[in-house]
Design a protein around this motif. Structure first.
Motif, PDB file in Angstrom:
ATOM      1  N   GLU A  12      11.512  11.842  58.961  1.00 50.26           N
ATOM      2  CA  GLU A  12      10.086  11.953  58.706  1.00 50.26           C
ATOM      3  C   GLU A  12       9.387  12.422  59.970  1.00 50.26           C
ATOM      4  OE1 GLU A  12       6.772   8.747  57.684  1.00 50.26           O
ATOM      5  OE2 GLU A  12       8.274   8.945  56.084  1.00 50.26           O
ATOM      6  N   PHE A  13       8.472  13.383  59.798  1.00 54.17           N
ATOM      7  CA  PHE A  13       7.653  13.902  60.891  1.00 54.17           C
ATOM      8  C   PHE A  13       6.196  13.803  60.471  1.00 54.17           C
ATOM      9  CE2 PHE A  13      11.675  16.233  61.009  1.00 54.17           C
ATOM     10  CZ  PHE A  13      12.070  16.027  62.312  1.00 54.17           C
ATOM     11  N   ASP A  14       5.416  13.056  61.209  1.00 54.79           N
ATOM     12  CA  ASP A  14       3.983  12.914  60.900  1.00 54.79           C
ATOM     13  C   ASP A  14       3.735  12.554  59.439  1.00 54.79           C
ATOM     14  OD1 ASP A  14       3.284  13.546  63.553  1.00 54.79           O
ATOM     15  OD2 ASP A  14       3.280  15.689  63.116  1.00 54.79           O
ATOM     16  N   GLY A  15       4.572  11.677  58.893  1.00 53.29           N
ATOM     17  CA  GLY A  15       4.389  11.216  57.529  1.00 53.29           C
ATOM     18  C   GLY A  15       4.937  12.136  56.451  1.00 53.29           C
ATOM     19  N   LEU A  16       5.554  13.245  56.833  1.00 55.62           N
ATOM     20  CA  LEU A  16       6.129  14.194  55.869  1.00 55.62           C
ATOM     21  C   LEU A  16       7.642  14.140  55.965  1.00 55.62           C
ATOM     22  CD1 LEU A  16       3.716  17.195  56.516  1.00 55.62           C
ATOM     23  CD2 LEU A  16       3.640  15.566  54.611  1.00 55.62           C
ATOM     24  N   GLY A  17       8.304  13.996  54.825  1.00 55.29           N
ATOM     25  CA  GLY A  17       9.747  13.845  54.792  1.00 55.29           C
ATOM     26  C   GLY A  17      10.504  15.151  54.710  1.00 55.29           C
ATOM     27  N   VAL A  18      11.691  15.148  55.292  1.00 52.75           N
ATOM     28  CA  VAL A  18      12.656  16.238  55.155  1.00 52.75           C
ATOM     29  C   VAL A  18      13.945  15.588  54.673  1.00 52.75           C
ATOM     30  CG1 VAL A  18      13.875  18.143  56.257  1.00 52.75           C
ATOM     31  CG2 VAL A  18      11.583  17.492  57.067  1.00 52.75           C
ATOM     32  N   HIS A  19      14.424  16.025  53.518  1.00 45.81           N
ATOM     33  CA  HIS A  19      15.582  15.417  52.870  1.00 45.81           C
ATOM     34  C   HIS A  19      16.740  16.407  52.851  1.00 45.81           C
ATOM     35  CE1 HIS A  19      12.799  12.321  51.431  1.00 45.81           C
ATOM     36  NE2 HIS A  19      11.957  13.340  51.318  1.00 45.81           N
ATOM     37  N   PHE A  20      17.939  15.919  53.137  1.00 40.50           N
ATOM     38  CA  PHE A  20      19.138  16.745  53.192  1.00 40.50           C
ATOM     39  C   PHE A  20      20.189  16.162  52.254  1.00 40.50           C
ATOM     40  CE2 PHE A  20      17.043  16.760  57.288  1.00 40.50           C
ATOM     41  CZ  PHE A  20      16.996  18.098  57.622  1.00 40.50           C
ATOM     42  N   GLU A  21      20.928  17.049  51.586  1.00 42.70           N
ATOM     43  CA  GLU A  21      22.061  16.628  50.771  1.00 42.70           C
ATOM     44  C   GLU A  21      23.142  17.705  50.852  1.00 42.70           C
ATOM     45  OE1 GLU A  21      23.379  15.464  46.223  1.00 42.70           O
ATOM     46  OE2 GLU A  21      21.265  15.615  46.718  1.00 42.70           O
ATOM     47  N   ALA A  22      24.358  17.286  51.185  1.00 39.37           N
ATOM     48  CA  ALA A  22      25.493  18.202  51.256  1.00 39.37           C
ATOM     49  C   ALA A  22      26.297  18.090  49.970  1.00 39.37           C
ATOM     50  CB  ALA A  22      26.372  17.876  52.453  1.00 39.37           C
ATOM     51  N   ASN A  24      29.218  20.730  47.546  1.00 36.75           N
ATOM     52  CA  ASN A  24      29.875  21.995  47.214  1.00 36.75           C
ATOM     53  C   ASN A  24      29.803  23.036  48.331  1.00 36.75           C
ATOM     54  OD1 ASN A  24      30.404  20.943  44.593  1.00 36.75           O
ATOM     55  ND2 ASN A  24      28.328  21.509  43.987  1.00 36.75           N
ATOM     56  N   GLY A  25      29.943  22.584  49.577  1.00 35.76           N
ATOM     57  CA  GLY A  25      29.935  23.514  50.702  1.00 35.76           C
ATOM     58  C   GLY A  25      28.560  24.028  51.081  1.00 35.76           C
ATOM     59  N   GLU A  26      27.507  23.426  50.547  1.00 37.19           N
ATOM     60  CA  GLU A  26      26.148  23.853  50.852  1.00 37.19           C
ATOM     61  C   GLU A  26      25.313  22.658  51.293  1.00 37.19           C
ATOM     62  OE1 GLU A  26      25.571  27.591  47.866  1.00 37.19           O
ATOM     63  OE2 GLU A  26      25.274  25.602  47.021  1.00 37.19           O
ATOM     64  N   LEU A  27      24.287  22.944  52.070  1.00 40.05           N
ATOM     65  CA  LEU A  27      23.354  21.919  52.507  1.00 40.05           C
ATOM     66  C   LEU A  27      22.016  22.199  51.836  1.00 40.05           C
ATOM     67  CD1 LEU A  27      22.804  19.470  54.347  1.00 40.05           C
ATOM     68  CD2 LEU A  27      22.058  21.124  56.097  1.00 40.05           C
ATOM     69  N   TYR A  28      21.552  21.257  51.031  1.00 37.75           N
ATOM     70  CA  TYR A  28      20.280  21.375  50.327  1.00 37.75           C
ATOM     71  C   TYR A  28      19.205  20.695  51.167  1.00 37.75           C
ATOM     72  CZ  TYR A  28      23.223  22.667  46.403  1.00 37.75           C
ATOM     73  OH  TYR A  28      24.138  23.291  45.600  1.00 37.75           O
ATOM     74  N   VAL A  29      18.110  21.396  51.411  1.00 37.76           N
ATOM     75  CA  VAL A  29      17.025  20.880  52.228  1.00 37.76           C
ATOM     76  C   VAL A  29      15.741  20.913  51.402  1.00 37.76           C
ATOM     77  CG1 VAL A  29      15.720  21.164  54.367  1.00 37.76           C
ATOM     78  CG2 VAL A  29      18.130  21.860  54.277  1.00 37.76           C
ATOM     79  N   ILE A  30      15.036  19.791  51.373  1.00 35.70           N
ATOM     80  CA  ILE A  30      13.719  19.731  50.741  1.00 35.70           C
ATOM     81  C   ILE A  30      12.768  19.160  51.779  1.00 35.70           C
ATOM     82  CG2 ILE A  30      12.306  18.771  48.893  1.00 35.70           C
ATOM     83  CD1 ILE A  30      14.885  18.511  47.231  1.00 35.70           C
ATOM     84  N   ALA A  31      11.769  19.957  52.146  1.00 33.93           N
ATOM     85  CA  ALA A  31      10.813  19.543  53.175  1.00 33.93           C
ATOM     86  C   ALA A  31       9.416  19.441  52.580  1.00 33.93           C
ATOM     87  CB  ALA A  31      10.817  20.550  54.326  1.00 33.93           C
ATOM     88  N   GLU A  32       8.767  18.306  52.831  1.00 37.22           N
ATOM     89  CA  GLU A  32       7.378  18.127  52.410  1.00 37.22           C
ATOM     90  C   GLU A  32       6.490  18.827  53.433  1.00 37.22           C
ATOM     91  OE1 GLU A  32       7.043  13.889  52.403  1.00 37.22           O
ATOM     92  OE2 GLU A  32       8.172  13.677  50.536  1.00 37.22           O
ATOM     93  N   LEU A  33       5.616  19.729  52.953  1.00 38.70           N
ATOM     94  CA  LEU A  33       4.751  20.481  53.853  1.00 38.70           C
ATOM     95  C   LEU A  33       3.321  19.960  53.884  1.00 38.70           C
ATOM     96  CD1 LEU A  33       5.971  24.102  53.072  1.00 38.70           C
ATOM     97  CD2 LEU A  33       6.799  22.511  54.807  1.00 38.70           C
ATOM     98  N   GLY A  34       2.982  19.054  52.981  1.00 38.94           N
ATOM     99  CA  GLY A  34       1.641  18.489  52.964  1.00 38.94           C
ATOM    100  C   GLY A  34       1.005  18.613  51.592  1.00 38.94           C
ATOM    101  N   ASN A  35      -0.125  17.963  51.448  1.00 35.09           N
ATOM    102  CA  ASN A  35      -0.846  17.964  50.182  1.00 35.09           C
ATOM    103  C   ASN A  35      -2.162  18.698  50.376  1.00 35.09           C
ATOM    104  OD1 ASN A  35      -2.403  17.316  47.898  1.00 35.09           O
ATOM    105  ND2 ASN A  35      -1.252  15.430  47.590  1.00 35.09           N
ATOM    106  N   PRO A  36      -2.309  19.897  49.764  1.00 39.33           N
ATOM    107  CA  PRO A  36      -3.522  20.682  49.963  1.00 39.33           C
ATOM    108  C   PRO A  36      -4.742  20.113  49.246  1.00 39.33           C
ATOM    109  CG  PRO A  36      -2.144  21.751  48.352  1.00 39.33           C
ATOM    110  CD  PRO A  36      -1.361  20.564  48.886  1.00 39.33           C
ATOM    111  N   GLY A  37      -4.539  19.128  48.340  1.00 40.39           N
ATOM    112  CA  GLY A  37      -5.649  18.515  47.644  1.00 40.39           C
ATOM    113  C   GLY A  37      -6.137  19.276  46.432  1.00 40.39           C
ATOM    114  N   ASN A  38      -5.822  20.558  46.328  1.00 41.15           N
ATOM    115  CA  ASN A  38      -6.240  21.366  45.189  1.00 41.15           C
ATOM    116  C   ASN A  38      -5.114  22.325  44.827  1.00 41.15           C
ATOM    117  OD1 ASN A  38      -7.477  22.960  43.287  1.00 41.15           O
ATOM    118  ND2 ASN A  38      -9.344  23.292  44.463  1.00 41.15           N
ATOM    119  N   PRO A  39      -4.099  21.839  44.069  1.00 36.71           N
ATOM    120  CA  PRO A  39      -2.935  22.680  43.761  1.00 36.71           C
ATOM    121  C   PRO A  39      -3.281  23.998  43.093  1.00 36.71           C
ATOM    122  CG  PRO A  39      -2.579  20.422  43.023  1.00 36.71           C
ATOM    123  CD  PRO A  39      -3.999  20.521  43.476  1.00 36.71           C
ATOM    124  N   GLU A  40      -4.305  24.017  42.263  1.00 34.76           N
ATOM    125  CA  GLU A  40      -4.674  25.251  41.561  1.00 34.76           C
ATOM    126  C   GLU A  40      -5.137  26.334  42.538  1.00 34.76           C
ATOM    127  OE1 GLU A  40      -5.949  22.215  40.706  1.00 34.76           O
ATOM    128  OE2 GLU A  40      -4.678  21.867  38.951  1.00 34.76           O
TER     129      GLU A  40
END
Length: 87
Positions: A12-22, A24-40
């Motif tokens: 976690e960096f400044d309250g935003l998570g970065v998740h890793f999962e290995a 089938n020979g690949e590393l999956y990364v999901i990083a939270e970039l923040g909440n813009p408050g207005n997705p539309e």
């Protein structure tokens, strides 16, 4: 930082998570970039960034429907080294 017995880990960096999962020979990364408050309002910019991945280094941007948080999804070869992140 090491992967757990389930081949996952998270940081976690400044309250935003970065998740890793290995799998089938690949590393999956999901990083939270923040909440813009207005997705539309931000959705067009995310779609432009995804086309054709040029502004995301081949990653994909999305919005988590349950939280509104912008996420970056990336799949890397497990053999990637640190120099890849310096480019």
């Amino acid at each position: 930082m090491e992967l757990s017995s389930e081949n996952t880990c998270a940081v976690e960096f400044d309250g935003l998570g970065v998740h890793f999962e290995a799998a089938n020979g690949e590393l999956y990364v999901i990083a939270e970039l923040g909440n813009p408050g207005n997705p539309e309002k931000i959705a067009p910019a995310l779609l432009k960034g995804n086309f054709p991945g040029a502004k995301t280094a081949g990653a994909t941007l999305s919005i988590d429907p349950s939280t509104g948080c912008v996420l970056l999804h990336m799949i890397l070869d497990e053999e990637v080294n640190y120099d890849y992140f310096e480019k």
